[in-house]
Write a protein that holds these residues in place. Structure first.
Motif, PDB file in Angstrom:
ATOM      1  N   HIS A   1      -2.947  -0.839  -9.794  1.00  2.00           N
ATOM      2  CA  HIS A   1      -3.862  -1.958  -9.576  1.00  2.00           C
ATOM      3  C   HIS A   1      -5.092  -1.754 -10.443  1.00  2.00           C
ATOM      4  O   HIS A   1      -5.673  -0.678 -10.453  1.00  2.00           O
ATOM      5  CB  HIS A   1      -4.275  -2.070  -8.110  1.00  2.00           C
ATOM      6  CG  HIS A   1      -3.130  -2.301  -7.172  1.00  2.00           C
ATOM      7  ND1 HIS A   1      -2.208  -3.303  -7.347  1.00  2.00           N
ATOM      8  CD2 HIS A   1      -2.763  -1.653  -6.044  1.00  2.00           C
ATOM      9  CE1 HIS A   1      -1.323  -3.268  -6.365  1.00  2.00           C
ATOM     10  NE2 HIS A   1      -1.638  -2.272  -5.570  1.00  2.00           N
TER      11      HIS A   1
ATOM     12  N   ALA B   1      -2.451 -11.212  -9.302  1.00  3.14           N
ATOM     13  CA  ALA B   1      -3.609 -10.989  -8.445  1.00  3.14           C
ATOM     14  C   ALA B   1      -3.163 -10.358  -7.135  1.00  3.14           C
ATOM     15  O   ALA B   1      -2.219 -10.804  -6.508  1.00  3.14           O
ATOM     16  CB  ALA B   1      -4.335 -12.304  -8.180  1.00  3.14           C
TER      17      ALA B   1
ATOM     18  N   SER C   1      -5.851  -9.068  -4.802  1.00  2.73           N
ATOM     19  CA  SER C   1      -6.927  -9.607  -3.990  1.00  2.73           C
ATOM     20  C   SER C   1      -8.118  -9.819  -4.914  1.00  2.73           C
ATOM     21  O   SER C   1      -8.039  -9.539  -6.107  1.00  2.73           O
ATOM     22  CB  SER C   1      -7.277  -8.653  -2.836  1.00  2.73           C
ATOM     23  OG  SER C   1      -7.810  -7.450  -3.340  1.00  2.73           O
ATOM     24  N   ASP C   2      -9.217 -10.309  -4.375  1.00  2.00           N
ATOM     25  CA  ASP C   2     -10.390 -10.579  -5.213  1.00  2.00           C
ATOM     26  C   ASP C   2     -10.775  -9.350  -6.017  1.00  2.00           C
ATOM     27  O   ASP C   2     -11.038  -8.291  -5.460  1.00  2.00           O
ATOM     28  CB  ASP C   2     -11.581 -11.007  -4.352  1.00  2.00           C
ATOM     29  CG  ASP C   2     -11.391 -12.397  -3.780  1.00  2.00           C
ATOM     30  OD1 ASP C   2     -10.556 -13.152  -4.315  1.00  2.00           O
ATOM     31  OD2 ASP C   2     -12.084 -12.723  -2.805  1.00  2.00           O
ATOM     32  N   GLY C   3     -10.777  -9.495  -7.327  1.00  2.00           N
ATOM     33  CA  GLY C   3     -11.206  -8.423  -8.207  1.00  2.00           C
ATOM     34  C   GLY C   3     -10.179  -7.344  -8.473  1.00  2.00           C
ATOM     35  O   GLY C   3     -10.439  -6.402  -9.193  1.00  2.00           O
TER      36      GLY C   3
ATOM     37  N   THR D   1      -8.974  -2.728 -11.384  1.00  2.00           N
ATOM     38  CA  THR D   1     -10.205  -3.253 -10.802  1.00  2.00           C
ATOM     39  C   THR D   1     -11.377  -2.660 -11.578  1.00  2.00           C
ATOM     40  O   THR D   1     -11.190  -2.149 -12.675  1.00  2.00           O
ATOM     41  CB  THR D   1     -10.279  -2.954  -9.286  1.00  2.00           C
ATOM     42  OG1 THR D   1     -11.383  -3.642  -8.714  1.00  2.00           O
ATOM     43  CG2 THR D   1     -10.330  -1.476  -8.974  1.00  2.00           C
TER      44      THR D   1
ATOM     45  N   GLN E   1     -19.317  -1.349 -12.877  1.00  2.00           N
ATOM     46  CA  GLN E   1     -18.291  -2.272 -13.367  1.00  2.00           C
ATOM     47  C   GLN E   1     -17.439  -1.709 -14.506  1.00  2.00           C
ATOM     48  O   GLN E   1     -17.047  -2.418 -15.416  1.00  2.00           O
ATOM     49  CB  GLN E   1     -18.928  -3.601 -13.794  1.00  2.00           C
ATOM     50  CG  GLN E   1     -19.735  -4.277 -12.703  1.00  2.00           C
ATOM     51  CD  GLN E   1     -18.889  -4.681 -11.512  1.00  2.00           C
ATOM     52  OE1 GLN E   1     -17.992  -5.480 -11.647  1.00  2.00           O
ATOM     53  NE2 GLN E   1     -19.160  -4.121 -10.351  1.00  2.00           N
TER      54      GLN E   1
ATOM     55  N   THR F   1      -6.130  -6.590  -9.633  1.00  2.00           N
ATOM     56  CA  THR F   1      -4.940  -7.161 -10.246  1.00  2.00           C
ATOM     57  C   THR F   1      -3.866  -6.092 -10.361  1.00  2.00           C
ATOM     58  O   THR F   1      -4.140  -4.971 -10.775  1.00  2.00           O
ATOM     59  CB  THR F   1      -5.266  -7.690 -11.657  1.00  2.00           C
ATOM     60  OG1 THR F   1      -6.335  -8.620 -11.554  1.00  2.00           O
ATOM     61  CG2 THR F   1      -4.068  -8.363 -12.286  1.00  2.00           C
TER      62      THR F   1
END
Length: 137
Positions: A78, A39, A41-43, A80, A86, A45
């Motif tokens: 990363h 992880a 940060s939020d959302g 996301t 989405q 990886t």
């Protein structure tokens, strides 16, 4: 009415501001190749190159080839999702020997949909590369 150049300038500023937290977090994170993801940060990886499906690896290499380097080194990737739909995407930073016209750079950063169909926010660390959206398929 805003001109195309004003909209383009505002878009670049927005992309830069949105990417800054990802870049700052990525710079402070240690590299641990034993994990396939971690992880950030939020959302978001961090993922290892080897964990990506071959088709996604090929799409990233295709972007590097378009900028002159068929064998770049992955600095970070990363994972996301896009807003608002989405869709799975990656924020990518590569090192290598990249060219855009007469401009050369040792790094290349961009966003890419996981299916490889679209690339955007193409840049480099010193800001001399300015890339528009690229369709790979």
């Amino acid at each position: 009415m805003e001109t195309y150049k004003e909209i383009e300038s505002m878009t670049k500023i927005l992309v830069t501001v949105c990417m800054l937290p990802f870049l700052l977090v990525g710079c402070g994170q240690s590299q641990n190749n034993s994990n396939t993801s971690a992880a950030v940060s939020d959302g978001v990886t961090s993922v290892d190159w080897s964990s990506l499906p071959t088709s996604e690896q090929q799409a990233i290499i295709e972007v590097a080839k378009r900028f002159g380097d068929p064998d770049p080194k992955v600095v970070w990737i990363h994972q996301t999702v896009t807003d608002p739909d989405q869709k799975l995407m990656y924020l990518v930073k590569l090192s290598g020997d990249f060219k855009q016209g007469e401009v050369q750079s040792g790094d290349l950063e961009f966003s890419i949909l996981a299916d490889g169909s679209k690339v955007w926010a193409i840049s480099n660390t010193d800001g001399t590369f300015k890339g528009d959206d690229v369709k790979l398929h």
